[in-house]
Design a protein around this motif. Structure first.
Motif, PDB file in Angstrom:
ATOM      1  N   VAL A 240       0.833  -1.201   0.000  1.00 10.48           N
ATOM      2  CA  VAL A 240       0.000   0.000   0.000  1.00 10.48           C
ATOM      3  C   VAL A 240       0.869   1.254   0.000  1.00 10.48           C
ATOM      4  CG1 VAL A 240      -1.743   1.281   1.296  1.00 10.48           C
ATOM      5  CG2 VAL A 240      -1.858  -1.220   1.184  1.00 10.48           C
ATOM      6  N   GLU A 241       1.952   1.209   0.765  1.00  6.50           N
ATOM      7  CA  GLU A 241       2.815   2.372   0.937  1.00  6.50           C
ATOM      8  C   GLU A 241       3.515   2.775  -0.354  1.00  6.50           C
ATOM      9  OE1 GLU A 241       5.408   5.406   2.525  1.00  6.50           O
ATOM     10  OE2 GLU A 241       3.373   4.682   2.901  1.00  6.50           O
ATOM     11  N   GLY A 242       3.967   1.817  -1.150  1.00 11.97           N
ATOM     12  CA  GLY A 242       4.731   2.133  -2.356  1.00 11.97           C
ATOM     13  C   GLY A 242       4.000   3.056  -3.315  1.00 11.97           C
ATOM     14  N   PRO A 243       2.798   2.695  -3.779  1.00  5.48           N
ATOM     15  CA  PRO A 243       2.056   3.588  -4.681  1.00  5.48           C
ATOM     16  C   PRO A 243       1.695   4.921  -4.042  1.00  5.48           C
ATOM     17  CG  PRO A 243       1.217   1.343  -4.836  1.00  5.48           C
ATOM     18  CD  PRO A 243       2.169   1.366  -3.686  1.00  5.48           C
ATOM     19  N   LYS A 244       1.382   4.918  -2.735  1.00  3.94           N
ATOM     20  CA  LYS A 244       1.059   6.179  -2.044  1.00  3.94           C
ATOM     21  C   LYS A 244       2.247   7.135  -2.079  1.00  3.94           C
ATOM     22  CE  LYS A 244      -2.528   4.992   1.356  1.00  3.94           C
ATOM     23  NZ  LYS A 244      -2.830   4.918   2.808  1.00  3.94           N
ATOM     24  N   ALA A 245       3.430   6.597  -1.763  1.00  2.00           N
ATOM     25  CA  ALA A 245       4.633   7.435  -1.748  1.00  2.00           C
ATOM     26  C   ALA A 245       4.958   7.937  -3.147  1.00  2.00           C
ATOM     27  CB  ALA A 245       5.808   6.653  -1.171  1.00  2.00           C
ATOM     28  N   PHE A 246       4.807   7.071  -4.137  1.00  2.00           N
ATOM     29  CA  PHE A 246       5.072   7.471  -5.519  1.00  2.00           C
ATOM     30  C   PHE A 246       4.143   8.606  -5.937  1.00  2.00           C
ATOM     31  CE2 PHE A 246       4.259   7.131 -10.086  1.00  2.00           C
ATOM     32  CZ  PHE A 246       5.546   7.189 -10.590  1.00  2.00           C
ATOM     33  N   SER A 247       2.851   8.477  -5.620  1.00  2.00           N
ATOM     34  CA  SER A 247       1.864   9.506  -5.991  1.00  2.00           C
ATOM     35  C   SER A 247       2.136  10.818  -5.286  1.00  2.00           C
ATOM     36  CB  SER A 247       0.452   9.015  -5.664  1.00  2.00           C
ATOM     37  OG  SER A 247       0.132   7.862  -6.418  1.00  2.00           O
ATOM     38  N   ALA A 248       2.579  10.739  -4.034  1.00  2.00           N
ATOM     39  CA  ALA A 248       2.853  11.947  -3.250  1.00  2.00           C
ATOM     40  C   ALA A 248       4.252  12.504  -3.496  1.00  2.00           C
ATOM     41  CB  ALA A 248       2.676  11.645  -1.770  1.00  2.00           C
ATOM     42  N   LYS A 249       5.031  11.824  -4.332  1.00  2.00           N
ATOM     43  CA  LYS A 249       6.399  12.237  -4.646  1.00  2.00           C
ATOM     44  C   LYS A 249       7.246  12.376  -3.380  1.00  2.00           C
ATOM     45  CE  LYS A 249       5.116  14.549  -8.948  1.00  2.00           C
ATOM     46  NZ  LYS A 249       5.175  15.815  -9.739  1.00  2.00           N
ATOM     47  N   ARG A 250       7.144  11.348  -2.509  1.00  2.00           N
ATOM     48  CA  ARG A 250       7.934  11.325  -1.279  1.00  2.00           C
ATOM     49  C   ARG A 250       8.645   9.984  -1.161  1.00  2.00           C
ATOM     50  NH1 ARG A 250       5.376   7.955   2.213  1.00  2.00           N
ATOM     51  NH2 ARG A 250       3.097   7.739   2.052  1.00  2.00           N
ATOM     52  N   VAL A 251       9.593   9.933  -0.261  1.00  2.00           N
ATOM     53  CA  VAL A 251      10.335   8.690  -0.017  1.00  2.00           C
ATOM     54  C   VAL A 251       9.427   7.725   0.750  1.00  2.00           C
ATOM     55  CG1 VAL A 251      12.328   7.649   1.125  1.00  2.00           C
ATOM     56  CG2 VAL A 251      12.540   9.889   0.009  1.00  2.00           C
ATOM     57  N   PRO A 252       9.291   6.485   0.288  1.00  2.00           N
ATOM     58  CA  PRO A 252       8.434   5.532   1.006  1.00  2.00           C
ATOM     59  C   PRO A 252       9.011   5.160   2.360  1.00  2.00           C
ATOM     60  CG  PRO A 252       9.588   4.440  -0.774  1.00  2.00           C
ATOM     61  CD  PRO A 252       9.859   5.900  -0.931  1.00  2.00           C
ATOM     62  N   GLU A 253       8.124   4.867   3.296  1.00  2.00           N
ATOM     63  CA  GLU A 253       8.531   4.414   4.619  1.00  2.00           C
ATOM     64  C   GLU A 253       8.201   2.929   4.726  1.00  2.00           C
ATOM     65  OE1 GLU A 253       6.701   6.826   7.617  1.00  2.00           O
ATOM     66  OE2 GLU A 253       7.364   8.710   6.703  1.00  2.00           O
ATOM     67  N   TRP A 254       9.190   2.115   4.408  1.00  2.00           N
ATOM     68  CA  TRP A 254       8.966   0.672   4.374  1.00  2.00           C
ATOM     69  C   TRP A 254       8.909   0.089   5.768  1.00  2.00           C
ATOM     70  CZ3 TRP A 254       7.350   0.342  -0.186  1.00  2.00           C
ATOM     71  CH2 TRP A 254       8.021   0.846  -1.305  1.00  2.00           C
ATOM     72  N   LYS A 255       8.057  -0.895   5.945  1.00  2.00           N
ATOM     73  CA  LYS A 255       7.906  -1.593   7.216  1.00  2.00           C
ATOM     74  C   LYS A 255       8.441  -3.021   7.155  1.00  2.00           C
ATOM     75  CE  LYS A 255       5.624   1.899   8.975  1.00  2.00           C
ATOM     76  NZ  LYS A 255       6.254   2.781   9.968  1.00  2.00           N
ATOM     77  N   GLY A 256       8.494  -3.571   5.970  1.00  2.00           N
ATOM     78  CA  GLY A 256       8.914  -4.967   5.844  1.00  2.00           C
ATOM     79  C   GLY A 256       7.863  -5.931   6.280  1.00  2.00           C
ATOM     80  N   ARG A 257       6.616  -5.461   6.270  1.00  2.00           N
ATOM     81  CA  ARG A 257       5.508  -6.334   6.666  1.00  2.00           C
ATOM     82  C   ARG A 257       4.202  -5.827   6.030  1.00  2.00           C
ATOM     83  NH1 ARG A 257       6.691  -3.154  11.190  1.00  2.00           N
ATOM     84  NH2 ARG A 257       4.968  -1.796  11.885  1.00  2.00           N
TER      85      ARG A 257
END
Length: 257
Positions: A240-257
């Motif tokens: 979920v985080e990957g596309p959100k970060a891409f759309s917002a033009k920000r660095v993703p905050e990965w959780k590894g879960r």
């Protein structure tokens, strides 16, 4: 942890160092156990996403089994997860990088081949010399080397036990990069590039590659959707985080879960 193997953690990166430079980092029984424990801990730690394995000192990555111990005891011991706790380890979807700082002989080369990426110092040398001492490359070398460099090139190494330079290893395809400077620093750069990506995606990708190597193409394309790490990726917060970060033009905050 045994002083024969040291483990350090730098954020989400684990560095496992064979610490027997006086024996060219050959693994005796105790070092085998310590390596196995180090990889067990790495595999079980959700906060550790990438590992580097290397050897202490400038001369040797790992000279394989400690043949002096074998000669004295008549035993050739490997833990259940294979040489160095890695060559027979199943289901480890976290990436492992070999920082080959010197000679990688026998089990040492098999340990490097069991890693996903191999970075070598310019002076590194590789061989599977088991046939020259009445043994065979039973830690995965017989199986993995032909997959990586082709049967003819692999036979040329396996049947003669000849040494291969880092430069030839790169040309053959089992070395990803020859380090111009410190090999561990170059391995860290590879680790940083991996850590930029989603750990869930990295694990799913590694699993799909590993399982796909022994599966016909059409079946692998169909089966990959049901691989455990792939299903975990689709169910993860990272998915979920990957596309959100891409759309917002920000660095993703990965959780590894």
């Amino acid at each position: 942890m045994s002083d024969l193997v040291t483990v350090t953690r730098e954020g989400a990166l684990t560095i496992i160092t064979i610490n027997r430079p006086e024996a060219s980092n050959a693994l005796n029984n105790d070092a085998q156990v310590a390596m196995n424990a180090a990889f067990d801990a790495f595999a079980a730690d959700d906060d550790q996403w990438v590992a580097i394995v290397t050897g202490a000192g400038p001369k040797a990555f790992c000279a394989g089994h400690d043949l002096k111990q074998q000669a004295a005891s008549g035993e050739l011991v490997s833990p259940p997860n294979g040489f160095g706790g890695l060559t027979g380890r199943k289901g480890l979807n976290k990436p492992v990088i070999a920082a080959v700082n010197g000679v990688a002989m026998g089990g040492g080369l098999e340990l490097a081949l069991a890693c996903d990426i191999v970075v070598a110092a310019a002076h590194a040398a590789f061989a599977l010399p088991e046939v020259r001492v009445g043994l065979a490359a039973l830690g995965g070398g017989i199986q993995i080397l032909p997959q990586v460099i082709g049967a003819k090139h692999a036979m040329g190494m396996l049947l003669t036990g000849r040494r291969v330079s880092a430069q030839e290893g790169h040309a053959l395809g089992f070395v990803n990069e020859i380090a111009e400077g410190d090999v561990l620093d170059v391995a860290r750069k590879w680790a940083v590039e991996i850590l930029v990506a989603s750990p869930s995606s990295v694990r799913a990708t590694k699993e799909a590659v590993r399982l796909g190597l022994s599966t016909p193409y059409d079946q692998a394309i169909a089966d990959q959707w049901n691989y455990p790490a792939m299903k975990a990726m689709f169910a993860s917060e990272d998915y979920v985080e990957g596309p959100k970060a891409f759309s917002a033009k920000r660095v993703p905050e990965w959780k590894g879960r």
